[in-house]
Design a protein around this motif. Sequence first.
Motif, short mmCIF file in Angstrom:
data_model
loop_
_atom_site.label_atom_id
_atom_site.label_comp_id
_atom_site.label_asym_id
_atom_site.label_seq_id
_atom_site.Cartn_x
_atom_site.Cartn_y
_atom_site.Cartn_z
N UNK A 151 8.81 2.26 -2.07
CA UNK A 151 8.05 3.27 -1.34
C UNK A 151 7.52 2.73 -0.02
N UNK A 152 7.35 3.63 0.93
CA UNK A 152 6.72 3.32 2.21
C UNK A 152 5.59 4.32 2.44
N UNK A 153 4.48 3.81 2.92
CA UNK A 153 3.30 4.64 3.18
C UNK A 153 2.94 4.51 4.66
N UNK A 154 2.66 5.62 5.29
CA UNK A 154 2.30 5.63 6.71
C UNK A 154 0.90 6.21 6.84
N UNK A 155 -0.01 5.42 7.39
CA UNK A 155 -1.38 5.85 7.66
C UNK A 155 -1.65 5.65 9.14
N UNK A 156 -1.90 6.74 9.86
CA UNK A 156 -2.19 6.68 11.29
C UNK A 156 -1.13 5.90 12.05
N UNK A 179 0.65 3.45 10.95
CA UNK A 179 0.82 2.08 10.45
C UNK A 179 1.60 2.10 9.14
N UNK A 180 2.59 1.24 9.05
CA UNK A 180 3.46 1.18 7.88
C UNK A 180 2.94 0.20 6.84
N UNK A 181 2.94 0.65 5.59
CA UNK A 181 2.68 -0.21 4.44
C UNK A 181 3.90 -0.08 3.54
N UNK A 199 -3.39 -0.84 1.89
CA UNK A 199 -3.54 0.55 2.31
C UNK A 199 -4.96 1.02 2.05
N UNK A 200 -5.49 0.71 0.88
CA UNK A 200 -6.85 1.15 0.58
C UNK A 200 -7.86 0.46 1.50
N UNK A 201 -7.64 -0.80 1.81
CA UNK A 201 -8.55 -1.49 2.73
C UNK A 201 -8.54 -0.82 4.09
N UNK A 202 -7.36 -0.42 4.56
CA UNK A 202 -7.26 0.27 5.85
C UNK A 202 -8.01 1.59 5.82
N UNK A 203 -8.02 2.22 4.66
CA UNK A 203 -8.72 3.50 4.52
C UNK A 203 -10.24 3.33 4.51
N UNK A 204 -10.71 2.23 3.97
CA UNK A 204 -12.15 2.08 3.74
C UNK A 204 -12.85 1.17 4.74
N UNK A 205 -12.11 0.34 5.45
CA UNK A 205 -12.73 -0.66 6.33
C UNK A 205 -13.20 -0.11 7.66
N UNK A 217 -5.77 1.35 13.31
CA UNK A 217 -4.42 1.07 12.81
C UNK A 217 -3.78 -0.04 13.63
N UNK A 218 -3.02 -0.90 12.95
CA UNK A 218 -2.28 -1.97 13.62
C UNK A 218 -0.93 -1.42 14.08
#
Length: 209
Positions: free
Chosen positions: A174-179, A181-183, A192-198, A202-203
């Motif tokens: 699986x690939x996840x894209x947040x803002x 940024x690829x995970x 991914x969760x750290x990126x959501x909560x920190x 986005x890198x």
Amino acid sequence: MSRTVKFYFALTSTWAYVGYPAFAELAKRQQLKVEYRPLPLHDLFAATGGLPLAQRSITRQNYRVQELQRWREKRQLNFNLYPKHWPLKNGLADRIVLAALDNGTDIHPLLLEYFTAIWEREEDLSDADTLVALADKAGFNGEELLQKAATPAIEERYQANLQEAIDEGAYGSPSFILDGELFWGQDRLPELEHALTSGRAAFGIPPRP
């Protein structure tokens, strides 16, 4: 405010199956809006320099099996390392998921049925009757989804998901894209969760010197 994560996957992907329950829990915990994007995985490999499992060296294949055993224990899953009907032609199953998304209902039960059918119950997800029966079990009209999955509109979206994944830098499932940024990989869910909560930005990819 709810955040949006794009979830690129294929039902034939072992790692998508391994990570899906944990991702579903993360999405619920963080109140995420998930955009489900099933895609043709072998075409993604071909476009990005990846190899189907059977074409990889035996060393890499063996290590994958070791990793699967570790994650099977860690996630407390009960799946077969070598399912009877795998690898499989999963395009029809993926397109049924796309058709189900149009209903505007929760597709979580359908994904669970399909993933566990492959890896835990060793059912044949290339068989249309099996797909219909499992969709019915998940609360959908399986025959209706099967007919819709065969339409040009669904195939166009399937291919569009592939191209969008390529454009966003994804190369596996699986690939996840947040803002933007690829995970990549189910083992990146903590990141991914750290990126959501920190609260961090986005890198992206810095310009090369």
